[in-house]
Design a protein around this motif. Structure first.
Motif, mmCIF file in Angstrom:
data_model
loop_
_atom_site.group_PDB
_atom_site.id
_atom_site.type_symbol
_atom_site.label_atom_id
_atom_site.label_comp_id
_atom_site.label_asym_id
_atom_site.label_seq_id
_atom_site.Cartn_x
_atom_site.Cartn_y
_atom_site.Cartn_z
ATOM 1 N N ASN A 97 0.838 -1.191 0.000
ATOM 2 C CA ASN A 97 0.000 0.000 0.000
ATOM 3 C C ASN A 97 0.876 1.245 0.000
ATOM 4 O O ASN A 97 2.027 1.223 0.446
ATOM 5 C CB ASN A 97 -0.904 0.017 1.231
ATOM 6 N N ALA A 118 -2.535 -4.984 -5.650
ATOM 7 C CA ALA A 118 -3.418 -6.155 -5.565
ATOM 8 C C ALA A 118 -4.709 -5.747 -4.885
ATOM 9 O O ALA A 118 -4.692 -4.972 -3.920
ATOM 10 C CB ALA A 118 -2.753 -7.270 -4.771
ATOM 11 N N THR A 119 -5.807 -6.248 -5.388
ATOM 12 C CA THR A 119 -7.091 -5.922 -4.758
ATOM 13 C C THR A 119 -7.724 -7.167 -4.145
ATOM 14 O O THR A 119 -8.933 -7.234 -3.971
ATOM 15 C CB THR A 119 -8.051 -5.272 -5.778
ATOM 16 N N ILE A 185 -11.194 3.796 1.448
ATOM 17 C CA ILE A 185 -11.748 2.655 2.205
ATOM 18 C C ILE A 185 -11.067 2.464 3.572
ATOM 19 O O ILE A 185 -11.752 2.272 4.593
ATOM 20 C CB ILE A 185 -11.587 1.338 1.386
ATOM 21 N N ASN A 186 -9.731 2.502 3.591
ATOM 22 C CA ASN A 186 -9.025 2.018 4.788
ATOM 23 C C ASN A 186 -9.324 2.793 6.072
ATOM 24 O O ASN A 186 -9.741 2.190 7.071
ATOM 25 C CB ASN A 186 -7.524 1.925 4.515
ATOM 26 N N VAL A 238 -14.178 -2.081 -6.060
ATOM 27 C CA VAL A 238 -13.376 -2.743 -5.015
ATOM 28 C C VAL A 238 -14.248 -3.018 -3.780
ATOM 29 O O VAL A 238 -14.171 -4.095 -3.185
ATOM 30 C CB VAL A 238 -12.120 -1.905 -4.644
ATOM 31 N N THR A 242 -14.691 -6.781 -2.501
ATOM 32 C CA THR A 242 -14.099 -7.122 -1.201
ATOM 33 C C THR A 242 -15.081 -6.851 -0.059
ATOM 34 O O THR A 242 -14.671 -6.584 1.072
ATOM 35 C CB THR A 242 -12.784 -6.324 -0.948
ATOM 36 N N SER A 247 -10.676 -4.277 5.902
ATOM 37 C CA SER A 247 -9.520 -3.651 5.249
ATOM 38 C C SER A 247 -8.277 -3.859 6.112
ATOM 39 O O SER A 247 -8.375 -4.135 7.308
ATOM 40 C CB SER A 247 -9.774 -2.154 5.064
HETATM 41 O O1 KPL Z 1 -6.009 -2.902 -0.241
HETATM 42 C C1 KPL Z 1 -6.935 -3.017 0.526
HETATM 43 C C2 KPL Z 1 -6.623 -2.987 1.977
HETATM 44 O O2 KPL Z 1 -7.424 -3.431 2.776
HETATM 45 O O3 KPL Z 1 -5.521 -2.487 2.301
HETATM 46 C C3 KPL Z 1 -8.338 -3.106 -0.008
HETATM 47 C C4 KPL Z 1 -8.299 -3.151 -1.532
HETATM 48 C C5 KPL Z 1 -9.118 -1.911 0.451
HETATM 49 C C6 KPL Z 1 -9.049 -4.367 0.358
HETATM 50 O O4 KPL Z 1 -9.467 -4.391 1.658
#
Ligand code: KPL
Length: 300
Positions: A97, A118-119, A185-186, A238, A242, A247
């Motif tokens: 990340n 990667a997803t 998202i995270n 995503v 997921t 996350s």
């Molecule tokens: O990369 C991710 C993470 O959790 O760090 C995602 C794509 C958001 C999947 O949960």
């Protein structure tokens, strides 16, 4: 192919475990995960169902392989690079990340360094057991753009092991796209303690989407051709793929561990400042996660 996966966390264990069905894999990680893999193998559940027996070690110094896949947390990249520099690899691939990991690896390693995103959703349930909670894809290529035969060969090695992988010519844009998805998202899932799928609707979803759009704005200032429309459809895809996943930042918070906030929203803030762009949602999310870290971790 001989492959070292450096960083047997959830994603590293999933990728390493799947690769082990087809290649000779050594996982570098921590105990008790490593000793369990040595004695009982690594079991993968969820979207895949198999038990594999890769080599596993806690000592990553002096290893040699055709490919090293780096999956450590972004704040450990510098240390990982120094350790890997004591070994010998034909090519390195960062699947981490944040942005800037490839630059850090390139400073220390003699081999070509590819960038990857990667997803897949993955969770380490217990030592020796990884659950694949979301089927995704791996995208990789030279960090400065263009297509290389090395990137194609690496993508093929993953594809042979059931991992959907594509070598693409525009990794810089892809890295920004992934950063936008993670920025959205995270921290929101970590702060509200919800799985990714909850962000499919509601006001938390608005916060996620705005953080992603702010990130796209910064990406464009950095020269990446990334529209707000693209990041919005990407984050929706995503979240959908997921939905069941916690996350990585939510998993870190649950475990009381340091998060990757600095490499994700912190990096957006830093670049935004350089370009004089206001990113209030990223600033707020960064401040809240930093406050949580101050209270709950020793940042080790
Ligand atoms: O990369 C991710 C993470 O959790 O760090 C995602 C794509 C958001 C999947 O949960």
């Amino acid at each position: 192919m001989e492959i070292v996966v450096f960083g047997a966390g959830s994603l590293g264990s999933l990728l390493g475990g799947l690769l082990a069905s087809e290649h000779r894999v050594t996982l570098v990680g921590r105990d008790p995960h490593v000793s369990t893999i040595r004695s009982e193998g690594l079991s993968i559940t969820g979207r895949f169902d198999r038990t594999v027996a890769p080599e596993a070690t806690t000592d990553g110094a002096g290893l040699a392989a055709d490919l090293v896949v780096v999956t450590v947390k972004s704040f450990d990249t510098e240390d990982a690079a120094r350790t890997l520099a004591t070994g010998e690899f034909d090519v390195a691939l960062s699947v981490q990340n944040g942005i800037g990991n490839e630059e850090t690896l390139s400073k220390h390693l003699d081999c070509p360094v590819l960038a990857g995103t990667a997803t897949y959703g993955a969770r380490l349930d217990s030592p020796g057991h990884v659950d694949c909670t979301g089927h995704g894809e791996l995208t990789l290529g030279p960090r400065d753009g263009g297509v290389s035969s090395v990137a194609k060969d690496v993508a093929e090695a993953f594809t042979a092991a059931d991992i959907e992988a594509n070598a693409v010519p525009d990794m810089s844009r892809k890295l920004w796209e992934k950063l936008a998805v993670n920025a959205g998202i995270n921290p929101v899932t970590a702060l509200s303690r919800v799985r990714n799928g909850v962000l499919g609707e509601g006001s938390a979803s608005e916060i996620s989407r705005t953080a992603a759009v702010e990130t796209a704005h910064v990406a464009r200032a950095e020269g990446a051709d990334l529209s707000s429309h693209t990041v919005l459809s990407r984050i929706d895809a995503v979240i959908d793929a997921t939905a069941r996943n916690q996350s990585s930042m939510y998993q870190d918070v649950l475990a009381g561990r340091r998060t990757e906030i600095e490499a994700i929203n912190g990096a957006v803030l830093e670049r935004a400042e350089v370009h004089g762009i206001d990113v209030p949602v990223n600033r707020t999310l960064t401040a809240l996660i930093r406050a949580w870290e101050r209270e709950n971790t020793d940042k080790k």
